[in-house]
Design an enzyme around this catalytic site. Structure first.
Site, mmCIF file in Angstrom:
data_model
loop_
_atom_site.group_PDB
_atom_site.id
_atom_site.type_symbol
_atom_site.label_atom_id
_atom_site.label_comp_id
_atom_site.label_asym_id
_atom_site.label_seq_id
_atom_site.Cartn_x
_atom_site.Cartn_y
_atom_site.Cartn_z
ATOM 1 N N GLU A 134 0.761 -1.201 0.169
ATOM 2 C CA GLU A 134 -0.197 0.032 0.553
ATOM 3 C C GLU A 134 0.710 1.633 -0.238
ATOM 4 O O GLU A 134 1.204 2.282 1.013
ATOM 5 C CB GLU A 134 -0.400 -0.092 0.950
ATOM 6 C CG GLU A 134 -1.967 -1.522 1.472
ATOM 7 C CD GLU A 134 -3.240 -0.610 0.712
ATOM 8 O OE1 GLU A 134 -3.763 -0.324 -0.195
ATOM 9 O OE2 GLU A 134 -4.109 -1.928 0.389
ATOM 10 N N CYS B 87 -2.485 9.335 2.553
ATOM 11 C CA CYS B 87 -1.918 8.484 0.689
ATOM 12 C C CYS B 87 -2.958 8.947 -0.356
ATOM 13 O O CYS B 87 -2.637 9.372 -1.657
ATOM 14 C CB CYS B 87 -1.905 7.252 0.855
ATOM 15 S SG CYS B 87 -3.032 6.313 1.603
#
Ligand code: NAD
Length: 509
Positions: free
Chosen positions: A260, A294
Site C-alpha cells: 500500500e 496517501c
C-alpha cells in the site's frame, strides 16, 4: 510523563518489544516528539536484532495454537479487542493527534476506523467462504478451502499510526495468522499503546504471543522481515521507494507482499459539476491531515468553463483556513510530521517555480507564536500546465495543482498520466461523463469516485491502488484472501480412478 501515556498505561521508556508477557527491548532509546509543539512526548526502548529473532520465533510458535482456534472464536477475541478500543477511544485518539499532528477529529476518527474494522472482522470470521465446483469425473467432488498463512509482518507508515495496523491485524487474526508489527519510528508511542490493548485481550484468552510489536532500527527489525522465511506475508504501507525494496526482497524468497504505497490523486471538475460540492471535496482532500494522506488530492483538473470561477473561490477559501494546533477547535490544518517534511515542501516549491508553475497562495513556512516547532506550512495552490514535471511526484505536504483541461477525455488522460494509481474522483452531474470516468477506459486507479473527493474511504470496500501504489488491497470486500492460502481439494467417493481430460493410463495388476 505525558498524561496521555499515563492514562493509557504506557511506561517511560515504553517497551519497544511486546510479545505476550515479554516486554522490553534492550536497544537504543528512540524519542518521539509532538510535531505541533516540538516537545518530547516520550521515549521507547528499542528492540535489538537478537530480540527480533526471539519475537518472530515466539510468534511463529503461537501460530500452531492460534490456527487451531475455530475462526468464529478468533472473531470473538477480535470483538473484545474492538470493545477495548471503544473504551480507550478518547485517549488513544488524542495520542494519535499528539504524535502525528492530525486534527483531533481525525485522531478520534482513526480509532473509530479501528473499531469499524474489528466489527467487520468479527462478521468475517463466519464468512471465510470457499467455492465448490462440479467435477468432470463421476463420483468426485471438488471444492476450495482457505487456510491461514503463518506469521504476517506488518510495516506501517506514520500518517495512519494505528488504523493501518488494524486493517491488517483484525483481518489476519480472524484468518488464523499471527503477526509482528513494525510501526513507523515517527509514531512509536501510539503503536505501544495499541499493542498493549490487543495483548491484554489475547493474554486473557491464552494466546499472548499471537500479536507482537517490534520497534527498532531498520537494520534490526525492519529489513530482517524481508528476508525471513518464517514470515510468509509482508504487508507494507509507506512510500513507493520503500515498497520497491520490500517487494523485490520478499519476492526473491518467493514470499508474498501486500503493498500500500504512495498516491498522487486527482479530482476532475467538469463544467456541469455542483461546484459547492467540488469546493468542499477539494479543500478536505487537499489540506486534510495537512496533505499527508496517501489519498490526498494533489491534482485538480478543471474544465475550462468553470476553471476561473472555481479557482477564485478556492483561493478565497484557502485564505480562511486556520493553520495551527491540531487539538484546538476550528483548526483545519495541523503540522507536518517533522522538519524534514517541511524541507521536502520547500524543495518541491522551488522545483515548481523553476518549472513554471504559478503559486496562487500559500507557499511559505509559518513562523511566530504557535508555530515554534517549525513544522507548520501554508496550504498552497499552484496553477500549472498538465506537463509540469513535478506533477509526477507525491510530495507529502499540502500543495495542490490546478490544471485546466478541455473536456472529460483530456481529464481522464491527465488523471492517468502519473506513475501512481491510488484514488481519483470526478465531479459532474452528467451520467455519461460519470460512467465514462468509471469505465475500463476511464480512471486507472484502485479507487474511482463520483461527486465525492479522493480521501476518506470507508472500511467496507477494498482499499488500495494500482501501478506504483503497489496493487495491494486491504480492509473490506474480499481483501481477507491476501492473508490466507487457497487449497483446492478433490475427493473421489467412487470405486474407479478416472483421469481428468479423458487421459487413459492403465496399469496391469
Ligand atoms: P516510509 O516509506 O518512509 O515508511 C513506511 C514504513 O516503512 C516505516 O515503518 C519505515 O520504517 C518502513 N521502512 C522504510 N524502509 C524500509 C525497509 N527498507 N525495510 C523495511 N521497512 C522499511 O513512509 P512514511 O513517510 O512513514 O509514510 C508516508 C508514505 O506512505 C506516503 O508515500 C504515503 O502515500 C504512503 N501511505 C500509503 C498508504 C496506502 O494505503 N497506499 C497509506 C498510508 C501511507
Amino acid at each position: 510523563m505525558h498524561p496521555l501515556l499515563q492514562q493509557l498505561g504506557v511506561a517511560d521508556p515504553a517497551p519497544g518489544l511486546i510479545c505476550g508477557e515479554r516486554r522490553g527491548g534492550s536497544g537504543a532509546l528512540l524519542e518521539s516528539f509532538d510535531p505541533a509543539t516540538g516537545k518530547l512526548l516520550g521515549r521507547v526502548q528499542q528492540a535489538t536484532r537478537a530480540e527480533y529473532d526471539e519475537v518472530v520465533g515466539r510468534t511463529e510458535a503461537a501460530f500452531a495454537k492460534w490456527r487451531a482456534v475455530p475462526a468464529p472464536q478468533r472473531g470473538e477475541i477480535v470483538r473484545q479487542i474492538g470493545d477495548e478500543l471503544r473504551r480507550s477511544k478518547e485517549p488513544l485518539g488524542r495520542l494519535v493527534t499528539a504524535e502525528c499532528g492530525k486534527l483531533l477529529t481525525e485522531g478520534l476518527g482513526e480509532v473509530q476506523e479501528m473499531i469499524d474494522i474489528a466489527d467487520f472482522a468479527v462478521g468475517l470470521s463466519r464468512q471465510l467462504y470457499g467455492l465448490t465446483m462440479h467435477s468432470e469425473r463421476p463420483s468426485h467432488r471438488m471444492y476450495e478451502q482457505w487456510h491461514p498463512l503463518g506469521v504476517v509482518g506488518i510495516i506501517t507508515a506514520f500518517n495512519f499510526p494505528a488504523a493501518v495496523w488494524s486493517w491488517n491485524a483484525m483481518l489476519a487474526a480472524v484468518c488464523g495468522d499471527t503477526m509482528v508489527w513494525k510501526p513507523s519510528p515517527k509514531t512509536p508511542l501510539t503503536a505501544v499503546a495499541v499493542q498493549q490493548i490487543a495483548s491484554r485481550v489475547l493474554a486473557k484468552h491464552g494466546h499472548p504471543d499471537a500479536m507482537s510489536l517490534l520497534i527498532g532500527e531498520l537494520a534490526d527489525v525492519g529489513e530482517p522481515l524481508l528476508d525471513d522465511r518464517r514470515v510468509p506475508l509482508v504487508s507494507a504501507t509507506g512510500s513507493t521507494a520503500m515498497g520497491r525494496i520490500v517487494g523485490e526482497r520478499v519476492a526473491r524468497r518467493f514470499g508474498r507482499t501486500l503493498l500500500e504505497l504512495g498516491g498522487n490523486n486527482a479530482i476532475v471538475v467538469l463544467d456541469d459539476a455542483d461546484l459547492d460540492l467540488a469546493l468542499r471535496a477539494i479543500a478536505f482532500g487537499a489540506v486534510g491531515t495537512a496533505g499527508q494522506r496517501c489519498t490526498t488530492t494533489r491534482r485538480v483538473y478543471l474544465q475550462k468553463g468553470i476553471a476561473a470561477p472555481l479557482t477564485a473561490r478556492l483561493v478565497k477559501a484557502y485564505a480562511t483556513f486556520k493553520v495551527g494546533d491540531p487539538q484546538a477547535p476550528g483548526t483545519l490544518v495541523g503540522p507536518l510530521i517533522d522538519r524534514a517534511a517541511v524541507a521536502g515542501y520547500e524543495r518541491a516549491l522551488a522545483q515548481i517555480r523553476a518549472q513554471g508553475g504559478e503559486v496562487l497562495c500559500g507557499a511559505k513556512v509559518l513562523s511566530g507564536p504557535g508555530y515554534e516547532s517549525g513544522c507548520f506550512v501554508a496550504p498552497t495552490l499552484v496553477r500549472a500546465r498538465h506537463d509540469l514535471p513535478q506533477l509526477q511526484h507525491e510530495v507529502f505536504a499540502p500543495i495542490t495543482y490546478l490544471i485546466e483541461v478541455a473536456d472529460v477525455d483530456e481529464a481522464i488522460r491527465c488523471n492517468n498520466a502519473v506513475p501512481q494509481g491510488l484514488s481519483s474522483a470526478i465531479f459532474t452531474l452528467n451520467l455519461r461523463h460519470a460512467e465514462r470516468f468509471l469505465s475500463a477506459a476511464g480512471s486507472d486507479c484502485g479507487i474511482a469516485n463520483v461527486n465525492i473527493g479522493t480521501s476518506g474511504a470507508e472500511i467496507g470496500g477494498a482499499f488500495g491502488g494500482e501501478k506504483e501504489t503497489g496493487g495491494g488491497r486491504e480492509a473490506g470486500s474480499d481483501s481477507w484472501k491476501a492473508y490466507m492460502r487457497r487449497q483446492t481439494c478433490t475427493i473421489n467417493f467412487g470405486a474407479t480412478l478416472p483421469l481428468a481430460q479423458g487421459v487413459q493410463f492403465e496399469v496391469g495388476s
